[in-house]
Write an enzyme that holds these catalytic residues in place. Structure first.
Site, PDB file in Angstrom:
ATOM      1  N   HIS A 200       0.413   5.039   4.363  1.00 57.74           N
ATOM      2  CA  HIS A 200      -0.102   5.234   3.358  1.00 57.74           C
ATOM      3  C   HIS A 200       0.397   6.730   3.256  1.00 57.74           C
ATOM      4  O   HIS A 200       0.268   7.234   1.833  1.00 57.74           O
ATOM      5  CB  HIS A 200      -1.523   5.216   3.680  1.00 57.74           C
ATOM      6  CG  HIS A 200      -2.413   4.094   3.741  1.00 57.74           C
ATOM      7  ND1 HIS A 200      -4.116   3.822   3.771  1.00 57.74           N
ATOM      8  CD2 HIS A 200      -1.746   2.639   2.740  1.00 57.74           C
ATOM      9  CE1 HIS A 200      -4.312   2.418   3.433  1.00 57.74           C
ATOM     10  NE2 HIS A 200      -2.790   1.831   3.380  1.00 57.74           N
TER      11      HIS A 200
ATOM     12  N   SER B  30       0.716  -1.127   0.225  1.00 60.14           N
ATOM     13  CA  SER B  30       0.299   0.091  -0.097  1.00 60.14           C
ATOM     14  C   SER B  30       0.893   1.540   0.233  1.00 60.14           C
ATOM     15  O   SER B  30       0.451   2.420  -1.196  1.00 60.14           O
ATOM     16  CB  SER B  30      -0.929  -0.021   1.239  1.00 60.14           C
ATOM     17  OG  SER B  30      -1.758  -1.105   1.178  1.00 60.14           O
TER      18      SER B  30
END
Length: 261
Positions: A214, A166
């Site tokens: 993230h 991610s």
């Protein structure tokens, strides 16, 4: 002389050399780095499933492979700590200073949905960015974003066990948005901007998501793209496009070290 006959030596002489054939082959595969990264992620997922148990890899809570290769601050801090107990009940310890986890965690996933979602976005963004950037620049942004995601996770969630591509994928999202901005396009009027907003919403409102991973990935990818994808009139020297992802990666490593120590 027979009509339509070929000189075997002439045919061989006219055939392109290996380097030229390799160049033509690569030209027909504009997103080969993306394909390699997707294949590597899937291979790790399947391989670790066979090695440590399919159930562990399919579980959203992880298993032995995640404890061995996931991003966990104490495993990088030099401490010798117990990770888990094996089938015989004996404790398995981390050796400490396991800095390889900054990279291995980026190829490790929690279950099929996790890897499928990341690989789908990687496929879309890779096929968009890699032909535009070239393989080396694309790969450099990807891995700089991966290290940026690891740094963010260690900074904001030092006790979490993080895994997944991610951070790198969010870095590509950030890079794509900055690249559009450089071209005078509002990224939030495009599918890339909407995808970024949706993923940010998941980041903050979905449970068990690495917010630091993230955000760290987005910041790293955006910084890289600000220089690498800048149009010529911005005035950046040519060498800056090569140096910036390396500098971002080094800064991410320093941040990781400071966060752990």
């Amino acid at each position: 002389m027979a009509v339509g006959s070929n000189c075997e030596d002439c045919v061989k002489a006219a055939r392109p050399d290996i380097a030229t054939r390799a160049k033509y082959w690569q030209a027909g595969k504009p997103a080969i780095v993306t394909s390699i990264l997707i294949a590597a992620n899937i291979a790790v997922f399947v391989g670790l499933g066979l090695l440590y148990g399919v159930g562990d890899m399919l579980s959203r809570s992880g298993g032995e492979a995640h404890l061995r290769f996931g991003l966990w601050s104490p495993a990088l801090s030099g401490q010798t700590l117990p990770l888990f107990r094996d089938a015989d009940g004996a404790a398995v310890f981390t050796s400490g200073n396991e800095w390889y986890r900054l990279i291995t965690s980026g190829f490790l996933h929690y279950g099929v949905i996790h890897i499928a979602f990341n690989m789908y976005i990687l496929f879309m963004l890779g096929n968009m960015l890699e032909p535009q950037l070239g393989r080396i620049k694309f790969a450099s942004i990807y891995f700089a974003s991966m290290l940026g995601g690891s740094a963010g996770a260690l900074l904001l969630e030092p006790n979490g066990l993080a895994a997944g591509a991610s951070g790198a994928v969010f870095g590509l999202l950030g890079a794509a948005a900055v690249g559009m901005w450089h071209q005078g396009i509002n990224p939030f009027s495009t599918g890339v901007g909407r995808l970024l907003l949706i993923n940010l919403a998941f980041t903050f409102f979905w449970p068990n998501v690495s917010i630091g991973g993230h955000l760290g990935g987005i910041v790293a990818g955006a910084i890289c793209a600000f220089v690498v994808m800048a149009p010529g009139y911005k005035g950046f020297p040519r060498w800056a496009a090569s140096v910036t992802p390396a500098a971002v990666a080094v800064i991410a490593l320093v941040v990781s070290f400071v966060a752990v120590r």
